[in-house]
Enzyme design. Structure first.
Site, PDB file in Angstrom:
ATOM      1  N   GLY A  84      12.597  -5.074  -4.132  1.00 29.94           N
ATOM      2  CA  GLY A  84      13.240  -5.901  -3.095  1.00 29.94           C
ATOM      3  C   GLY A  84      13.409  -7.352  -3.482  1.00 29.94           C
ATOM      4  O   GLY A  84      13.219  -8.245  -2.657  1.00 29.94           O
ATOM      5  N   SER A 137      16.153  -8.996  -4.162  1.00 25.80           N
ATOM      6  CA  SER A 137      17.529  -9.486  -4.017  1.00 25.80           C
ATOM      7  C   SER A 137      17.663 -10.633  -3.032  1.00 25.80           C
ATOM      8  O   SER A 137      18.614 -11.409  -3.088  1.00 25.80           O
ATOM      9  CB  SER A 137      18.440  -8.333  -3.572  1.00 25.80           C
ATOM     10  N   ARG A 138      16.727 -10.735  -2.099  1.00 28.34           N
ATOM     11  CA  ARG A 138      16.816 -11.805  -1.083  1.00 28.34           C
ATOM     12  C   ARG A 138      15.436 -11.989  -0.459  1.00 28.34           C
ATOM     13  O   ARG A 138      14.499 -11.227  -0.746  1.00 28.34           O
ATOM     14  CB  ARG A 138      17.870 -11.472  -0.008  1.00 28.34           C
ATOM     15  N   TYR A 164       5.194  -0.690  12.304  1.00 33.45           N
ATOM     16  CA  TYR A 164       5.243  -1.617  11.163  1.00 33.45           C
ATOM     17  C   TYR A 164       3.815  -1.994  10.763  1.00 33.45           C
ATOM     18  O   TYR A 164       3.466  -1.989   9.583  1.00 33.45           O
ATOM     19  CB  TYR A 164       6.053  -2.853  11.564  1.00 33.45           C
ATOM     20  N   ALA A 165       2.978  -2.319  11.765  1.00 39.02           N
ATOM     21  CA  ALA A 165       1.586  -2.704  11.489  1.00 39.02           C
ATOM     22  C   ALA A 165       0.854  -1.583  10.755  1.00 39.02           C
ATOM     23  O   ALA A 165       0.071  -1.837   9.830  1.00 39.02           O
ATOM     24  CB  ALA A 165       0.859  -3.045  12.782  1.00 39.02           C
ATOM     25  N   LYS A 187       1.720  -1.675   7.127  1.00 37.76           N
ATOM     26  CA  LYS A 187       1.159  -2.815   6.388  1.00 37.76           C
ATOM     27  C   LYS A 187      -0.366  -2.661   6.241  1.00 37.76           C
ATOM     28  O   LYS A 187      -0.935  -2.992   5.205  1.00 37.76           O
ATOM     29  CB  LYS A 187       1.545  -4.123   7.083  1.00 37.76           C
TER      30      LYS A 187
END
Ligand SMILES: NC(=O)c1ccc[n+]([C@@H]2O[C@H](COP(=O)([O-])OP(=O)(O)OC[C@H]3O[C@@H](n4cnc5c(N)ncnc54)[C@H](OP(=O)(O)O)[C@@H]3O)[C@@H](O)[C@H]2O)c1
Length: 246
Positions: free
Chosen positions: A15, A17-18, A154-155, A158
């Site tokens: 990742g 690219s940005r 999401y948590a 992670k």
């Protein structure tokens, strides 16, 4: 910095690219590393940097294990066995648990967790064969440590990355491969564009250093974990968040 054979260390960044990944790639190139990175789409940054012989970019989708395996092979052919891996590609999807859709959950798990595991497997195979050790850095998040309403899935991804950090530190330490996480706070990238101005101001008010983070606030920690200065550190999660979780 040099490999034992005098060559320049090669670092793979997912990742790049940005956003944060781009900031990491820029910092690594400036520090003299060779860098391979991928994302699903090229960006003005990857196109502008393509002429740099120390930089390699190819499109790949981390949620497709064949795609990341092929990328890792091409990157090794281009720049040699990697010394470092920065697992940075990631997505955020918000949704309270009562209504989050199967597709959102599936996408989060496929990109942030399964994709990270698949890429790490491909790169660790190369590192183990070369027997020259290495450093793996997982970009997790303070959301995985402290939580945030509406970001449970999401948590989970992670927190899962931090769990992987600890398990791999034990598995790979005997092979001189260190594994650490960096858990950033809120960074000014496309990922937080969904936050309203009110939410951003609230985050800034709660942050002792009084601002949102920038990719360059995180790159020092990346360079540290790649360097000999962190030679006896593995299995750790370093929070880089302006103090919001202190
Ligand atoms: N921004 C924050 O506040 C913050 C805070 C803590 C942690 N983080 C973590 O930092 C990392 C980078 O976030 P960011 O803020 O830089 O996000 P971003 O600006 O949205 O960039 C995400 C990067 O990941 C790539 N990517 C996404 N899905 C991919 C896929 N399926 N295959 C390959 N590449 C993919 C994107 O490229 P394509 O879309 O072209 O594929 C892009 O290069 C993430 O892991 C995020 O969870 C961010």
């Amino acid at each position: 910095m040099k490999n034992t054979d005098g060559s320049t260390p090669h670092i793979i960044v997912s990742g790049g690219s940005r956003g944060l990944g781009k900031g990491i790639v820029e910092a690594l190139l400036t520090a003299g590393y060779r860098v391979s990175t991928f994302s699903r789409k090229a960006t003005p940054f990857t196109e502008a940097t393509a002429a740099n012989p120390a930089f390699f970019f190819e499109t790949a989708d981390i949620s497709d294990s064949d795609s990341v395996t092929a990328f890792a092979k091409t990157a090794q052919t281009k720049h040699g066995t990697p010394f470092g891996l920065i697992n940075c590609a990631g997505i955020a999807r918000d949704g309270v648990i009562a209504t989050i859709k199967n597709e959102q959950v599936g996408e989060l798990l496929a990109v942030n967790l399964a994709g990270t595991i698949h890429l790490t497997r491909a790169v660790v195979r190369q590192m183990l064969l070369s027997k020259s050790g290495g450093s793996i850095i997982n970009i997790s998040s303070i959301i995985g440590l402290r939580g945030y309403s509406g970001l449970a899935a999401y948590a989970a991804t992670k927190g899962g990355m931090d769990a992987m950090t600890r398990a791999l530190a034990r598995e790979l330490g005997p092979r001189s491969i260190r594994v650490n996480s960096i858990a950033p706070g809120y960074l000014e990238t496309e990922m937080i564009h969904g936050l309203g101005e009110g939410q951003k101001l609230q985050i800034i008010r709660r942050t002792p250093l009084g601002r949102l983070g920038k990719p360059e606030d995180v790159t020092g920690a990346v360079l540290f974990f790649l360097s000999a200065a962190s030679a006896f550190i593995t299995g750790q999660v370093l929070t880089v968040d302006g103090g919001i979780t202190c």
